[in-house]
Enzyme design. Sequence first.
Site, short mmCIF file in Angstrom:
data_model
loop_
_atom_site.label_atom_id
_atom_site.label_comp_id
_atom_site.label_asym_id
_atom_site.label_seq_id
_atom_site.Cartn_x
_atom_site.Cartn_y
_atom_site.Cartn_z
NE ARG A 161 -18.23 -34.34 18.87
CZ ARG A 161 -17.66 -35.08 20.00
NH1 ARG A 161 -18.54 -35.46 20.91
NH2 ARG A 161 -16.34 -35.15 20.05
CB THR A 162 -17.45 -33.44 11.79
OG1 THR A 162 -17.61 -32.81 13.20
CG2 THR A 162 -17.60 -32.89 10.81
CG HIS A 174 -17.07 -27.18 12.20
ND1 HIS A 174 -17.47 -27.89 11.18
CD2 HIS A 174 -16.63 -27.80 13.29
CE1 HIS A 174 -17.84 -29.11 11.93
NE2 HIS A 174 -17.19 -28.99 12.90
NE ARG A 230 -13.11 -31.81 11.34
CZ ARG A 230 -13.68 -31.80 12.52
NH1 ARG A 230 -13.30 -32.54 13.61
NH2 ARG A 230 -14.71 -31.32 12.60
CE LYS A 244 2.10 -45.22 -0.05
NZ LYS A 244 1.85 -45.83 -1.05
C1 NCD Z 1 -15.04 -28.99 16.92
C2 NCD Z 1 -14.16 -29.08 15.75
O1 NCD Z 1 -13.44 -29.83 15.63
O2 NCD Z 1 -14.05 -27.80 15.52
N1 NCD Z 1 -15.70 -30.42 17.15
C3 NCD Z 1 -16.60 -30.59 16.44
O3 NCD Z 1 -16.40 -30.66 15.06
N2 NCD Z 1 -17.84 -31.42 16.93
C4 NCD Z 1 -14.63 -28.48 18.24
C5 NCD Z 1 -13.53 -28.92 19.02
O4 NCD Z 1 -12.62 -29.85 18.64
O5 NCD Z 1 -13.25 -28.43 20.19
#
Ligand code: NCD
Length: 332
Positions: A73-74, A151, A123, A101
């Site tokens: 999703r993100t 997040h 991320r 590497k």
């Molecule tokens: C979350 C995450 O990655 O922190 N998901 C997300 O970004 N939609 C929560 C999760 O991974 O459970």
Amino acid sequence: MAAGAGYCHGVAPRSAFAPHRHLVGIADLDAAAIGVVLDLADRYQAIAAEPVKKLATLRGKTVINLFFENSTRTRTSFEIAAKRLSADAVNISPSSSSAAKGETLLDTAKNLDAMGPDVVVVRHAMGGAPHLLARTLRCAVVNAGDGQHEHPTQALLDAATMRRHKGGIDGLEVAIVGDLAHSRVARSNLLCLTKLGARVRLCAPWTLIPPGLTELGGEVTRTRSRVTTRLEDALDGADVVMMLRVQHERTSGEAPRFANPREFSRTYGLSARTLKFAKPDAIVMHPGPINRGVELAPDVADSGRAVILEQVSWGVAVRMAVLELLAGDAAA
Ligand code: NCD
């Protein structure tokens, strides 16, 4: 003024976001700055219904998605958000980059920065990674999830979804249930919702409640949140129920925190039966990915009470708002 009071739809002055060059955590934003993002997201959400969804707002700008952890999703919604604003979007994952590497995160990021992007969305499993990049890079940095820490865009899209369904955040009773120990979503939501005037009940077995959680945002979270180990207590009269996944990937090698998924599901899972403790019009949220049948019963996940796919659609609108605020001409 009470936290969040006064910031209804469309009234937050845009200048309230102006001091922010990066978005690394909700901890840095006040209610007015959050209101700016949500108001702009409202405008972008309307564009999702248009036959042509593209705007010229970020034409000539470049957004790099640097994801060292899995994401559906993100990552996709940051890419769609950038493209809908006419920015060029580049996706990098660790398996295909020089991280494989042995290059450090900072070296990778500095090399990308040297190519002149306007925004790096990162991320990383390490809490604080986006903060490190924000201190070092010339471009804007957006945190798309740093370890168990924050997040921020997830909390913003969750707030946008709640605002859409409940008219506002101030005064809402929100239950956040599940793996609080490992959830950056829980931390960012706790900060965001209490700043906007909601009250938050945090529910998990003791083994999944990190010490000091309600102190995270100082006075605001101390006075507007509480922890409970009883699901019924967390759900009682709640307007919003947010369920979290058990993050097994963060606990490998540790002693188990609960007996087994069936036992967890029986005690902390949201089912049609346990949802009855919440208000009759309570909405059910989940950041995804869902472990069906563990924290959330499939019939609830697929019911009209669940707004999980709406959260995903708000994800694009909120990320468009964040990219515009950080890289648009007004941000220069
Ligand atoms: C979350 C995450 O990655 O922190 N998901 C997300 O970004 N939609 C929560 C999760 O991974 O459970």
